[in-house]
Motif scaffolding. Structure first.
Motif, short mmCIF file in Angstrom:
data_model
loop_
_atom_site.label_atom_id
_atom_site.label_comp_id
_atom_site.label_asym_id
_atom_site.label_seq_id
_atom_site.Cartn_x
_atom_site.Cartn_y
_atom_site.Cartn_z
N PHE A 169 0.87 -1.20 0.04
CA PHE A 169 0.01 -0.08 -0.02
C PHE A 169 0.86 1.21 0.05
O PHE A 169 0.72 2.04 -0.64
N GLN A 170 1.98 1.28 0.67
CA GLN A 170 2.53 2.42 1.13
C GLN A 170 3.82 2.59 0.20
O GLN A 170 4.42 3.87 0.02
N GLY A 171 4.49 1.62 -0.11
CA GLY A 171 5.75 1.79 -0.93
C GLY A 171 6.94 2.10 -0.02
O GLY A 171 6.89 2.26 1.25
N ASP A 172 8.07 2.72 -0.69
CA ASP A 172 9.11 3.30 0.03
C ASP A 172 9.15 4.80 0.05
O ASP A 172 9.77 5.45 1.04
N ASP A 173 8.12 5.32 -0.46
CA ASP A 173 8.12 7.00 -0.63
C ASP A 173 6.67 7.38 -0.50
O ASP A 173 6.10 7.72 -1.60
N LEU A 174 5.88 7.58 0.60
CA LEU A 174 4.46 7.86 0.41
C LEU A 174 4.43 9.15 -0.15
O LEU A 174 3.50 9.52 -0.90
N ALA A 175 5.24 10.18 0.17
CA ALA A 175 5.14 11.50 -0.32
C ALA A 175 5.47 11.77 -1.54
O ALA A 175 4.67 12.43 -2.44
N GLY A 176 6.36 10.81 -2.37
CA GLY A 176 6.71 11.21 -3.61
C GLY A 176 6.19 10.19 -4.58
O GLY A 176 5.93 10.67 -5.82
N ASP A 177 5.63 9.08 -4.02
CA ASP A 177 4.91 7.83 -4.95
C ASP A 177 3.45 8.21 -4.94
O ASP A 177 2.89 7.78 -3.96
N LEU A 178 2.87 8.78 -5.94
CA LEU A 178 1.46 9.29 -5.89
C LEU A 178 0.64 8.02 -6.16
O LEU A 178 -0.64 8.06 -6.09
N ASP A 179 1.14 6.94 -6.60
CA ASP A 179 0.45 5.64 -6.96
C ASP A 179 0.44 4.88 -5.53
O ASP A 179 -0.12 3.67 -5.53
N ARG A 180 0.72 5.37 -4.49
CA ARG A 180 0.55 4.74 -3.20
C ARG A 180 -0.39 5.31 -2.43
O ARG A 180 -0.73 6.79 -2.43
N VAL A 181 -1.02 4.71 -1.39
CA VAL A 181 -1.93 5.20 -0.40
C VAL A 181 -1.45 4.84 1.16
O VAL A 181 -0.64 4.06 1.44
#
Length: 720
Positions: A169-181
């Motif tokens: 869901f969150q990936g490594d970079d929640l702020a930079g990766d807009l495809d994550r929540v």
């Protein structure tokens, strides 16, 4: 924005603006429909000012709506604070994956992470910022409908899946990766232990049991960086979780160091009144804010009472400031102050939702989640040239998405008939419904017999409707409905091989099905690509590799029944099975029908004798456990090799087995692979009577095998 700027923004807010940030509403509250003035707004005591400053909305649908909501909200926001949009994205947004219990049955953490990443991408492009997932509640009672959202009965496995879902869901970079929540782990805590398997019911257990079995998966999710926590509906030690200061302040905040956002479940603040720990909404608000609940979902007790409580000196405004600051920080972390609409895009939504890539992933994960429970006389895989009769209430049903597939569409779902028909080897000579889910007519039975008479093999599609599981889907009788059992009894005398494909959201009492079927494939609620995935497995394009993560009971009378149980002072053994005064039932076995970790394949595997690197392990050492696994069949297949440990003499009683590791191997026919597990002293620790986490010196058993039942013990000693 910096922490200082967040604090500066907080200082500009009025007390009312702060309090309203702690409110979450549904989109209809922000609607311009005049009916809201006499409907939801009036019913909840919500004013227009509250709505204009509410911190969050849940369950908005699609980019068009989320963009419109955010635009309207920002126009009314005095300080330019954006709206936080949340939703239940449990096992897919538009592309629906198998239910979570099924994903757990893959024993594949990478696939679990992949499913969450795709769900995040699809929901993010519609404008959602937070998903109310993963649900990591440990469950030992299949009567509870929400077991379909869990990954089962084992704390170690649940913890590993919790981490995988959060990563997805969150990936490594929640702020930079807009495809994550942002992820929100739920339900804190022990919601899956409701007495009688009845939803929302009392939970009552010792703190040691809570820490040992039920808390590890929540902690694992937080260690992986999960941004939010949701409270549970149930009590913990006699106090509803939403108002439980020990649980939320002492444990979650102080001991675990969680400084993220804590949200109530739907209406849970107000539910403290019928629970009997709050006299009214004012007291409910007081207890929730003191317990550390930052945001109230779908009740307005904070909005209606916190200002009065602050002015009366009953609530320190610092508690409100802490909660508001956590909400603002999450909005900032998601980049909403710079871009309130984040990834929302009507154009990109058309490309992303239900894309061919996402469908392919759903098909792969579904096929890997199916568990072959029985296969006699090589009934499966189906062979080219066999004439098939497809019969049963799920033969042509689109109700295979599961009860939490809110944005999935049945018309976009590949049902079983379509999936089988598309397969090149299929020869379906007849299709019949046979029965409804829980009703049957003589005409339906006659039609089923006529269809079956034309075929070489009967493919019988049975199961639960989605409404029979999920939230508020508790069942006291977990057998298939009598109508479907009658259908089986009607077809059995024909003497045709019967392959049962079972759709359901929980472990079932399979009597009336498993003894009548030649093969039984558990497919759960398989999702958007269910029909294609089932065809892949039935025809042998994919060799089934799913393994149960929850025991199937022999009877509901055993429940709860689970593999990692304790011994008694009078344990049942093969030697004393005929004695009366031992811990046993007079009318059924103690063991489940199918154990944790169980599953068959179209090939066969043999295990060599496990070897240990040493039989004496010192603190600081690593014990290595190795075993050879050979594919002794004619087909390539995947085997889930499982490692269990038992502490033979603890300070408090220890489980008969505890899962400590697993490995999924792809093995070619005739090939042997060696698996080596490592055991450290840390893995042997447990909560003692003083609630300290430590290990015991003494003898241990280690087991390596294909499931929790079928494994031989090897011994070693831990010395200190």
């Amino acid at each position: 924005m910096t922490k200082q700027s967040m604090t500066a923004l907080l200082e500009q807010m009025t007390l009312e603006e702060k309090i309203f940030q702690l409110m979450q509403l549904t989109p209809n509250f922000l609607s311009e429909d005049d009916a809201n003035l006499t409907g939801p707004l009036a019913w909840m005591g919500v004013t227009e000012n509250m709505v204009n400053n509410a911190g969050s909305v849940l369950s908005a649908v699609g980019a068009k709506e989320t963009i419109a909501l955010q635009k309207k909200y920002m126009e009314n926001s005095r300080l330019g604070i954006p709206l936080l949009l949340m939703a239940d994205i449990i096992h897919g947004y538009r592309t629906i994956f198998p239910v979570t219990l099924a994903i757990g049955s893959t024993w594949d953490l990478e696939l679990a992470e992949k499913s969450a990443a795709i769900a995040a991408k699809e929901s993010a492009v519609t404008g959602i910022h937070v998903t109310f997932a993963p649900m990591v509640d440990l469950v030992r009672d299949p009567r509870w409908g929400r077991v379909m959202e869990s990954t089962g009965e084992d704390p170690y496995l649940n913890s590993e899946y919790a981490r995988a879902f959060v990563r997805g869901f969150q990936g490594d970079d929640l702020a930079g990766d807009l495809d994550r929540v942002a992820a929100c782990v739920k339900h804190f805590a022990a919601y899956g232990a409701a007495e009688g398997g009845r939803d929302y019911n009392t939970v009552n257990m010792s703190e040691r049991q809570l820490r040992e079995s039920y808390l590890p998966a929540y902690k694992a999710a937080l260690d992986e960086g999960c941004e939010m926590v949701m409270t549970a509906f149930n009590t913990v030690d006699g106090i509803p979780a939403t108002g439980n200061k020990w649980l939320m302040r002492n444990l979650l905040r102080d001991e675990w160091g969680f400084d993220g956002m804590l949200i109530s479940d739907w209406g849970a603040v107000g539910e403290m009144i019928p629970h009997g720990v709050a006299a009214d909404g004012k007291e409910a608000a007081l207890k929730a804010i003191e317990a550390g609940v930052d945001m109230e979902m779908m009740t307005s007790h904070y909005a209606n009472h916190l200002k009065e409580l602050v002015e009366a000196g009953e609530v320190d405004v610092k508690l409100i400031d802490e909660s508001v600051l956590r909400i603002l920080k999450l909005k900032d972390k998601l980049g909403l102050f710079e871009n309130p609409y984040r990834a929302a895009s009507e154009e990109r939504e058309k490309e992303v939702l239900l894309s061919p890539e996402h469908r392919a992933a759903a098909r792969e994960i579904a096929a890997k989640s199916f568990v072959l429970l029985k296969n006699e006389q090589q009934a499966l895989p189906l062979r080219s040239g066999q004439k098939l009769a497809l019969i049963g209430p799920f033969a042509e049903s689109g109700d295979i998405l599961g009860p939490w597939s809110i944005w999935g569409k049945q018309e976009e779902t590949v049902q079983l008939h379509a999936g089988l028909s598309a397969h090149k080897a299929a020869d379906i000579v007849a299709v019949a419904k046979g029965s409804d889910i829980d009703a049957v007519t003589e005409e339906q039975l006659q039609e089923a017999v006529a269809a079956a008479s034309q075929a070489d093999v009967i493919v019988l599609a049975l199961g639960e409707s989605s409404e029979m599981s999920g939230e508020a889907g508790s069942r006291g009788d977990i057998r298939l409905p009598e109508a479907q059992l009658e259908l089986i009894r009607k077809l059995k005398p024909l003497g045709k091989p019967i392959v049962v494909v079972l759709f359901n959201g929980r472990p079932l009492d399979l009597h009336g099905v498993i003894e009548e079927a030649d093969a039984l494939l558990e497919v759960w609620f398989p999702g958007t690509e269910g029909g294609n995935a089932i065809a892949d497995v039935l025809f042998g394009d994919v060799n089934p590799s799913g393994r149960l993560t929850m025991s199937f009971p022999y009877s509901v009378g055993q429940v709860p029944v689970y593999y990692n149980n304790y011994n008694t002072g009078r344990p049942l053994t093969p030697q004393n099975a005929n004695e009366r005064y031992v811990s046993k039932y007079l009318d059924m076995p103690n063991a489940p029908l199918l154990p944790f970790g169980y599953g068959l394949s179209y090939t066969s595997f043999s295990y060599g004798e496990a070897t240990l690197s040493t039989d004496v392990m010192n603190v600081g050492d690593t014990l290595r456990v190795s075993v050879d696994v050979t594919n002794t069949g004619a087909a390539a297949g995947e085997e889930v090799v499982q490692l269990y440990v038992r502490d033979l003499a603890g300070e408090v009683v220890r489980p008969l087995k505890e899962l400590k590791g697993f490995r999924k191997l792809a093995i070619q026919p005739g090939e042997t692979q060696t698996v080596t597990f490592e055991i450290t002293e840390e893995q042997l620790r447990y909560y003692h009577a003083d609630l300290q986490l430590k290990s015991d010196a003494g003898e241990f058993h280690v087991f390596v095998g294909p499931n929790s039942r079928d494994a031989e013990a090897k011994s070693f000693r831990l010395t200190k």
